[in-house]
Motif scaffolding. Structure first.
Motif, PDB file in Angstrom:
ATOM      1  N   ARG A  39       0.837  -1.193   0.000  1.00 40.82           N
ATOM      2  CA  ARG A  39       0.000   0.000   0.000  1.00 40.82           C
ATOM      3  C   ARG A  39       0.873   1.244   0.000  1.00 40.82           C
ATOM      4  O   ARG A  39       2.005   1.221   0.464  1.00 40.82           O
ATOM      5  N   VAL A  49       2.264  -4.890   2.978  1.00 40.42           N
ATOM      6  CA  VAL A  49       1.184  -5.148   3.923  1.00 40.42           C
ATOM      7  C   VAL A  49       1.194  -6.620   4.338  1.00 40.42           C
ATOM      8  O   VAL A  49       1.183  -6.944   5.520  1.00 40.42           O
ATOM      9  N   SER A  63       1.683  -3.447  11.647  1.00 43.82           N
ATOM     10  CA  SER A  63       0.526  -2.563  11.777  1.00 43.82           C
ATOM     11  C   SER A  63      -0.795  -3.233  11.405  1.00 43.82           C
ATOM     12  O   SER A  63      -1.864  -2.719  11.771  1.00 43.82           O
ATOM     13  N   VAL A  64      -0.743  -4.370  10.700  1.00 46.48           N
ATOM     14  CA  VAL A  64      -1.986  -5.018  10.268  1.00 46.48           C
ATOM     15  C   VAL A  64      -2.151  -6.421  10.853  1.00 46.48           C
ATOM     16  O   VAL A  64      -3.216  -7.023  10.701  1.00 46.48           O
ATOM     17  N   PHE A  68      -5.710  -8.119   9.422  1.00 42.86           N
ATOM     18  CA  PHE A  68      -5.765  -8.477   8.008  1.00 42.86           C
ATOM     19  C   PHE A  68      -5.372  -9.950   7.842  1.00 42.86           C
ATOM     20  O   PHE A  68      -4.529 -10.472   8.585  1.00 42.86           O
ATOM     21  N   MET A  83      -9.617  -7.521   5.152  1.00 46.42           N
ATOM     22  CA  MET A  83      -9.226  -6.446   6.049  1.00 46.42           C
ATOM     23  C   MET A  83     -10.363  -6.165   7.022  1.00 46.42           C
ATOM     24  O   MET A  83     -11.450  -5.750   6.607  1.00 46.42           O
ATOM     25  N   LEU A  86     -10.847  -1.941  10.237  1.00 47.31           N
ATOM     26  CA  LEU A  86     -10.077  -0.941   9.493  1.00 47.31           C
ATOM     27  C   LEU A  86      -9.968   0.355  10.275  1.00 47.31           C
ATOM     28  O   LEU A  86     -10.910   0.757  10.993  1.00 47.31           O
ATOM     29  N   ASP A  90      -5.229   3.119   7.654  1.00 50.51           N
ATOM     30  CA  ASP A  90      -5.151   2.111   6.602  1.00 50.51           C
ATOM     31  C   ASP A  90      -5.484   2.709   5.237  1.00 50.51           C
ATOM     32  O   ASP A  90      -5.355   2.022   4.212  1.00 50.51           O
ATOM     33  N   TYR A  94      -3.913   0.365  -2.545  1.00 54.42           N
ATOM     34  CA  TYR A  94      -3.392  -0.980  -2.319  1.00 54.42           C
ATOM     35  C   TYR A  94      -3.032  -1.616  -3.665  1.00 54.42           C
ATOM     36  O   TYR A  94      -3.838  -1.598  -4.606  1.00 54.42           O
TER      37      TYR A  94
END
Length: 121
Positions: A39, A49, A63-64, A68, A83, A86, A90, A94
């Motif tokens: 992203r 990501v 961070s995800v 995710f 995802m 959210l 974010d 992407y």
């Protein structure tokens, strides 16, 4: 050559969910090693990501992780990014990425056209 087509972006409120899809296609025989989602937010560098390779070996950005989930359908040459939860941070374009060999000998590394994800607070 190999082409990647993405779908599934959109706008949601914080806490919502989106599912991104990416399918690879080509006119000749090709293999896929790693498929990934990157992203890029305005003014920032493109960042990884999540990725998936081999026997469903996955890797996530800190961070995800936990929000995710990346998955792959080898029969469809497709990769998905579910995802959940959210957050406004974010918000980004992407991009799908895949690498492998085309016609058995030529290495490729391709990007999709990008799909916008916007999360409002």
């Amino acid at each position: 050559q190999v082409q990647l087509v993405e779908s599934g972006g959109g706008s949601v409120q914080a806490g919502g969910s989106l599912r991104l899809s990416c399918e690879a296609s080509a006119e000749a025989l090709f293999s896929i090693y790693t498929m990934a989602w990157y992203r890029q937010a305005p003014g920032l560098q493109r960042e990884l990501v999540a990725s998936i390779r081999g026997g469903n070996i996955t890797n996530y950005a800190d961070s995800v992780r936990g929000r995710f989930t990346i998955s792959r359908d080898n029969a469809k040459n497709a990769v998905y990014l579910q995802m959940n939860d959210l957050k406004p941070e974010d918000t980004a374009v992407y991009y799908c990425n895949a690498d492998g060999h085309y016609e058995g000998v030529r290495y490729y590394n391709k990007w999709g056209q990008g799909t916008q994800v916007t999360v409002s607070s």
